[in-house]
Design a protein around this motif. Sequence first.
Motif: not given
Length: 294
Positions: A14-22, A26-44
Amino acid sequence: MARLSWQPLHDDDLPALTDLALCCLERDGGLPLLATEPMLRQLFLAGQSIGGRDETGELITAAGVFLDRSGRRSASALIHPSTRSQGIAEELIKWCREHSRGSRLRIVAETTSPESERFFADNGLSRTFAEHVMRHPLQEIPRVPRPKGVQTYPWTEDTQRLFHTAYRRSFATRPGFPDTPEAAWVSSTAEDDGFRPDQSRVAVDRLGHVAGFVTISDNWVDQVGVVPRWRGHGLGAHLVARSLRVMARSGWSEGWLAVNVDNPAHDLYLRLGYRDAGMRARYEDIDHRLDRSP
């Protein structure tokens, strides 16, 4: 995928996934909630997954195949900006197709770029949905007066039926409108993380007829709608501007919303001080024959 070390993803990632999402946000923009634990758990972490690490052990790409809330099999992926255009995306698409169990591939992309848009098209995936993700800095918020003859009320047990009526009458003519029954809509709205009933508002005219509504979740304008006869009177602008002032007074430094790329309200939000902060989208295989799911 031999250039990277590939392994299934686990909770420890999860920490590495969070860093990757951030990094991707940072590069492309998008939904900031992507970098939250609930969404990362759901997607990955909710289904089958795979992560690729470089020679230093840094997680630089991830993909997952999972069941969404509607029970549809979907996939999502992230690639660190520094390692794009090296064939990794093609390998991830292949992996996602192989793990979709015969279902037509559906991609959930909470962050996108012009390059990813071209990539999906080149690989037989058609965009079926897209929203502008918009950010307001909450430093300068225009004051839009409430239209005459309208009063607004917060979400309570007594007014939630009015909110649902305003929702139905605001969106009934939109293609694909789900017309969610009152009990289900009220429940899903009230149970949303961060929902602010005291800051949400339903607008009612002198005769007691609904004119529009807005629902707020933390610093997000979640839903906003105006019934047809009240459009063009500044009610939507008032509801959004009022919501932004409430967010600022609550201590938020920025406000957010997402609006469909085909919705003319995008121009209104720009006039109110929002700025585009990326896009989120959904893509599906163009060839319908690929869908062999029951």
